[in-house]
Enzyme design. Sequence first.
Site, mmCIF file in Angstrom:
data_model
loop_
_atom_site.group_PDB
_atom_site.id
_atom_site.type_symbol
_atom_site.label_atom_id
_atom_site.label_comp_id
_atom_site.label_asym_id
_atom_site.label_seq_id
_atom_site.Cartn_x
_atom_site.Cartn_y
_atom_site.Cartn_z
ATOM 1 N N ASP A 132 3.939 5.879 -4.060
ATOM 2 C CA ASP A 132 2.893 4.852 -4.094
ATOM 3 C C ASP A 132 2.257 4.648 -5.470
ATOM 4 O OD1 ASP A 132 2.927 3.983 -1.404
ATOM 5 O OD2 ASP A 132 1.937 5.840 -0.801
ATOM 6 N N ASP A 192 7.884 -1.482 1.638
ATOM 7 C CA ASP A 192 6.693 -1.478 0.785
ATOM 8 C C ASP A 192 7.004 -1.051 -0.653
ATOM 9 O OD1 ASP A 192 6.538 -0.696 3.505
ATOM 10 O OD2 ASP A 192 4.446 -0.122 3.349
HETATM 11 N N1 GLY Z 1 2.187 0.762 2.244
HETATM 12 C C1 GLY Z 1 1.628 1.095 3.494
HETATM 13 C C2 GLY Z 1 1.258 -0.070 4.322
HETATM 14 O O1 GLY Z 1 1.584 -1.200 4.026
HETATM 15 O O2 GLY Z 1 0.633 0.151 5.323
#
Ligand code: GLY
Length: 416
Positions: A132, A192
Amino acid sequence: MRKHLFLYLFIFPLIFSCKSQAQNDNIINSDFAFADKQLTYAISEIEKAIANEPVNEKERREKRKQGPLVSPRSIDENGNLIMVTSRDWTSGFFPGELWYMYEYTQDEKWKTLAQEFTVPIEQEKTNGITHDMGFKVYCSFGNGYRLTKDEQYKDVLLQSAYTLITRYKPNAKIIRSWDHNKDKWQSPVIIDNMMNLELLFWAFKESKDSLFYNIAVNHATTTMKNHFRDDYSSYHVVDYDTITGNVLAKHTHQGYSHQSAWARGQAWAVYGYTMCYRETGKSEFLEQAKHVANYIFTHPNLPQDLIPYWDYDAPEIPNEPRDVSAATVTASALYELSLYDKENSGKYLNWANTIIDNLSNNYLAKEGNDRGFLLLHSTGSKPGKFEVDKPLSYADYYFLEALLRKQKLEQSKPLF
Ligand code: GLY
């Protein structure tokens, strides 16, 4: 007759276009005026939430093993503000919002606050246990560097990019997303993760180290091959064998089912491939972004106001919660996509403007309420039973980003 023709052909369109320009300016102005007040209120709510933490240092550490609380994320079932430590994937969004406020207002007050909320994210630059990094560091330090050219910010960003690529698996040509659920997945990639590539493209341009570029392109290409169904909807999680590169499973984590289309996942995809086209000029990425946008906006379960339910295949539609965060990510992406796919740019602008209008008219929080969040009705994880129909910091971040992009387009200014 001739006079009428003249009016219809030249004068009326001019009046209407001036009016719609004025309306657009109004919506951007009034949303930022609201954000100015609401985020000022948010700061006082954050101070209260931090002050209410245990004062005893030992007790505090026990409660927050990962360090101090730095950014707001959402609101819990009792109406309390949920604050997160820098390790949380959402820690960079609030500082990012403050940078967007500074960008719009040019008010030093917002710059000082943005700097204050950006600093505590720095420790993430060496945290290699998650993918992330882009969300955390690019939204905070990345915006900060873009607006201030502070050399210290640049160092943090570069170090973060080097940490992120330690998660690259060369045989599978992917960056591993998660380390959890080891019993279920060997090397999972979530859609993501496309968003984190922006940090790598930035690092390539700054350092000229082609490793960043190649890893980002490989990840995007592998994802394009394995994450999408024939209708261009995206799976959430794809698991890889890191030795053979084979796909082991196609799953969901936050969606309704493995075969369903989780709304925010589709939004990450259209944003991610639009950004990859900007950074590479590769037409296959542009095509992918166009296909995903068309999937979203031709979906029979997309409501008329274009704010999606949390999953396009959620079983109780229309009695399902919406996900405003998916809408704001998508609107921001569409403003950019309108620059690259000229043939369809009117369509993209129309969709994005409709989303912004509807959010501004029907989804804003009440000033001085909702702990300072801007937008209501997002969904973090319905299967996880958390943040269902709640405000979320990332919905707000991409809302402000979309508004800034809209303004730049309308003033014929470059987006980047
Ligand atoms: N990246 C985590 C979400 O979109 O919940």
